[in-house]
Design an enzyme around this catalytic site. Structure first.
Site, PDB file in Angstrom:
ATOM      1  N   HIS A   1       0.828  -1.207   0.000  1.00  0.00           N
ATOM      2  CA  HIS A   1       0.000   0.000   0.000  1.00  0.00           C
ATOM      3  C   HIS A   1       0.869   1.265   0.000  1.00  0.00           C
ATOM      4  O   HIS A   1       0.719   2.136  -0.859  1.00  0.00           O
ATOM      5  CB  HIS A   1      -0.901  -0.028   1.245  1.00  0.00           C
ATOM      6  CG  HIS A   1      -1.840   1.134   1.357  1.00  0.00           C
ATOM      7  ND1 HIS A   1      -3.155   1.067   0.971  1.00  0.00           N
ATOM      8  CD2 HIS A   1      -1.650   2.403   1.805  1.00  0.00           C
ATOM      9  CE1 HIS A   1      -3.739   2.241   1.181  1.00  0.00           C
ATOM     10  NE2 HIS A   1      -2.849   3.066   1.687  1.00  0.00           N
ATOM     11  N   GLU A   2       1.787   1.345   0.963  1.00  0.00           N
ATOM     12  CA  GLU A   2       2.628   2.547   1.068  1.00  0.00           C
ATOM     13  C   GLU A   2       3.583   2.662  -0.115  1.00  0.00           C
ATOM     14  O   GLU A   2       3.905   3.765  -0.566  1.00  0.00           O
ATOM     15  CB  GLU A   2       3.403   2.549   2.388  1.00  0.00           C
ATOM     16  CG  GLU A   2       2.540   2.535   3.646  1.00  0.00           C
ATOM     17  CD  GLU A   2       1.509   3.656   3.710  1.00  0.00           C
ATOM     18  OE1 GLU A   2       1.665   4.681   3.011  1.00  0.00           O
ATOM     19  OE2 GLU A   2       0.521   3.506   4.460  1.00  0.00           O
TER      20      GLU A   2
ATOM     21  N   HIS B   1       1.720   4.490  -2.809  1.00  0.00           N
ATOM     22  CA  HIS B   1       1.790   5.945  -2.605  1.00  0.00           C
ATOM     23  C   HIS B   1       3.150   6.488  -3.061  1.00  0.00           C
ATOM     24  O   HIS B   1       3.239   7.510  -3.755  1.00  0.00           O
ATOM     25  CB  HIS B   1       1.624   6.291  -1.119  1.00  0.00           C
ATOM     26  CG  HIS B   1       0.224   6.204  -0.610  1.00  0.00           C
ATOM     27  ND1 HIS B   1      -0.832   6.866  -1.201  1.00  0.00           N
ATOM     28  CD2 HIS B   1      -0.296   5.559   0.472  1.00  0.00           C
ATOM     29  CE1 HIS B   1      -1.936   6.626  -0.512  1.00  0.00           C
ATOM     30  NE2 HIS B   1      -1.641   5.819   0.495  1.00  0.00           N
TER      31      HIS B   1
ATOM     32  N   HIS C   1       3.674   6.506  -6.791  1.00  0.00           N
ATOM     33  CA  HIS C   1       2.877   7.604  -7.354  1.00  0.00           C
ATOM     34  C   HIS C   1       3.628   8.925  -7.181  1.00  0.00           C
ATOM     35  O   HIS C   1       3.748   9.721  -8.121  1.00  0.00           O
ATOM     36  CB  HIS C   1       1.512   7.658  -6.649  1.00  0.00           C
ATOM     37  CG  HIS C   1       0.484   8.451  -7.386  1.00  0.00           C
ATOM     38  ND1 HIS C   1      -0.835   8.519  -6.989  1.00  0.00           N
ATOM     39  CD2 HIS C   1       0.557   9.238  -8.496  1.00  0.00           C
ATOM     40  CE1 HIS C   1      -1.516   9.290  -7.821  1.00  0.00           C
ATOM     41  NE2 HIS C   1      -0.683   9.742  -8.733  1.00  0.00           N
TER      42      HIS C   1
END
Length: 598
Positions: free
Chosen positions: A390-391, A394, A397
């Site tokens: 998940h991180e 981020h 991105h």
């Protein structure tokens, strides 16, 4: 490293800590940048009243402002991360507070820029934009002029700005009341030991295998909140009225349109989300029936929603193994993406393990000119592997946005903030489901995935609908009493969870503990972001390279266009009901799959 006693920061091997030295070798370097910020802020302030005198001057100011915020965001980011390493260290506290103070100082010294630009006629500004160099700022100027009719006179804007601290009062009072003043009762845990209910252990207690523990935690927390029902109603009423006031003075038709207008998102997107979820509640009702059957209870209660329906699965995944699993899960994204993930592992983007004084949870941070750092508190669980994926979503991105966009567009909108992270999780889940053949483990994974749908897509939409109802009530002259809020919230739970569960009276008080109701129509973005991520992950798996190319284009876009357009270019149109319906159809398939296995 496995499961070990909590260590001091200095005891953690350096390869498992993030490399902040690549930002600043020492404090002296950091202080130099602090001086730069002060000088540059003063320099920019000297342009006050002159920035529209020529295209050359306007470009100078904008370039200097970009440079200022590049530096100050790096300063603040460094201080913030140093504090998160160990919040007990006074030196780190000083770095954080000084960095925050400089950020505020920079904002004060540059606050004249937007009002001065808005004082120009749009045609006059378009003439200036033809000059070489200023065309870079076209999207920035479009965004400013889009909001021009909602910007007040300088005197009025000053007055509103001075109201800032007063306007934050409802949220601050809520935070103090909920986090500092309320004390919850002591209950018995699974081993019969006394444990005080806290915000941190409430969900873990609801996940307990022992139903008596779950029930006691549920009743203990919400009975306590119920004692302050009228006080919390007054706080929320004050916050809603505050947001309605700001929406009205800025000439928006409603508070909802005022909030969504900041990201140029149409109200239809919000309404379509609620409509789509209403049309697909049957899947949630079936999941509730499966949960009741799996837990083997006569009646399913609200305190039975969080406990895993698969027992005795203990999946231990050390960090090094977790990294390999994440890389395998992200294989569909291609070599360009995965090479950057490997770079992140190698170049110490990640602060892996917990230490004394370290901030809890996980996040992706950093600044335009730094690595996109990741804070974890890895404890060898499957959840930790998903948090890593998940991180990393981020951070990738952020990495692609910063590498491909100038500073002014190097960030991405909050509306798309959860898309890349959730897309990574969806791809990882697809890999694990396809490579898990033991029935119990597969059930565990399906349950994990379905809980993401329940808590992110269904529950956050329920929150969004609650917000919409209460704002409309106040906008038409009503008042938010404790009785009204409880009744409204309980009825929504009955609608969203259906006839297969006993909607306990105390769940009516849950709204009292949700901080997001003070964030002004924020929560719907969790549900829309989740839906967009599911849609994009399926596109990547189905189309291969062409889907990946469109997805990478999205990651590289930053804020160079409005978030709805950035997503459209990637292949997902959030102005339609299709992405949400598609995500809910997948949830329906998962429900059928788990039904067959149980």
């Amino acid at each position: 490293m496995g499961k070990i006693k909590l260590q001091e920061r200095e005891e953690i091997p350096v390869e498992y800590t993030w490399d902040l030295e690549s930002m600043y070798k020492n404090e002296k370097e950091w202080e130099k940048d602090c001086e730069k910020v002060k000088n540059l802020s003063e320099d920019i302030f000297n342009y006050k009243g002159k920035i529209l005198s020529s295209s050359k001057v306007l470009l100078e100011v904008l370039k200097k402002r970009d440079e200022l915020y590049r530096i100050v965001s790096k300063i603040f980011s460094y201080g913030n991360m140093k504090l998160d390493e160990d919040s007990r260290k006074s030196k780190s506290q000083i770095l954080y507070n000084k960095g925050l103070g400089l950020y505020v100082y920079a904002q004060e010294k540059t606050s004249f820029i937007v009002p001065e630009i808005l004082s120009a006629e749009e045609d006059e500004l378009k003439g200036l934009l033809k000059e070489e160099g200023l065309c870079l700022y076209k999207q920035y100027f479009d965004d400013i002029f889009r909001s021009k009719k909602h910007v007040l006179s300088t005197e009025e804007e000053t007055l509103l700005a001075q109201m800032g601290e007063i306007a934050d009062s409802p949220e601050n009072i809520f935070s103090m009341m909920s986090n500092a003043d309320i004390k919850f009762p002591v209950i018995k845990d699974e081993e019969g030991k006394d444990v005080e209910i806290t915000h941190g252990n409430f969900i873990p207690l609801l996940e307990s295998k022992d139903r008596n523990v779950r029930k006691a935690a549920f009743e203990g927390l919400y009975t306590t909140y119920n004692k302050f029902n009228n006080t919390f109603a007054a706080m929320l009423n004050g916050n809603v009225k505050k947001n309605i006031f700001f929406g009205k003075v800025r000439k928006y038709p409603s508070s909802l349109s005022a909030s969504l207008g900041q990201n140029n998102v149409a109200v239809d997107v919000y309404d379509n989300l609620i409509k789509s979820v209403h049309n697909n509640l049957k899947f949630m009702y079936k999941y509730i029936d499966i949960r009741k059957k799996a837990l083997n209870v006569d009646e399913l209660h609200m305190y039975d929603l969080y406990t895993p329906i698969v027992k005795n699965i203990d999946i231990e995944i050390p960090y090094e193994e977790g990294k390999d699993i994440v890389l395998k899960g992200l294989e569909p994204l291609g070599s360009e993406y995965r090479d950057i993930v490997k770079k992140g592992f190698k170049d110490r983007w990640i602060d892996v393990y917990e230490n004394r004084g370290k901030r809890s949870g996980g996040y992706s941070g950093g600044s335009y000119d730094s690595k996109p750092y990741i804070l974890l508190n890895y404890k060898d669980t499957l959840n930790d592997v998903f948090t890593l994926a998940h991180e990393m979503g981020h951070s990738l991105h952020s990495y692609f946005s910063r590498e491909n966009q100038p500073f002014i567009y190097g960030n991405y909108s909050i509306f798309v903030a959860e898309v890349a992270s959730t897309c990574n999780e969806a791809l990882l889940m697809n890999y694990l489901l396809n490579n898990t053949h033991e029935k119990e483990k597969k059930l565990y994974l399906l349950n994990h995935y379905m809980e993401q749908f329940r808590t992110t897509l269904y529950r956050q939409t329920m929150f969004a609908e609650f917000e919409k109802i209460i704002y409309e009530e106040v906008e038409k002259g009503g008042s938010l009493t404790g009785e009204y809020l409880n009744k409204t919230y309980k009825e929504l739970n009955e609608k969203y969870y259906g006839p297969g569960i006993v909607v306990d009276d105390l769940i009516a008080n849950e709204w009292e503990r949700i901080p997001h109701f003070y964030y002004n129509f924020y929560v719907f973005q969790y549900a829309t972001g989740f839906s967009a991520a599911i849609y994009l992950s399926q596109m990547i798996l189905k189309e291969g390279k062409s889907g990946v190319d469109r997805y990478l284009r999205f990651l590289k876009s930053g804020s160079s266009d409005y978030p709805i357009n950035v997503l459209k270019n990637a292949g997902v149109d959030m102005t339609t009901e299709e992405p949400v319906n598609n995500a809910l159809a997948l949830f329906g398939k998962l429900v059928d799959e788990i039904d067959e296995l149980i």
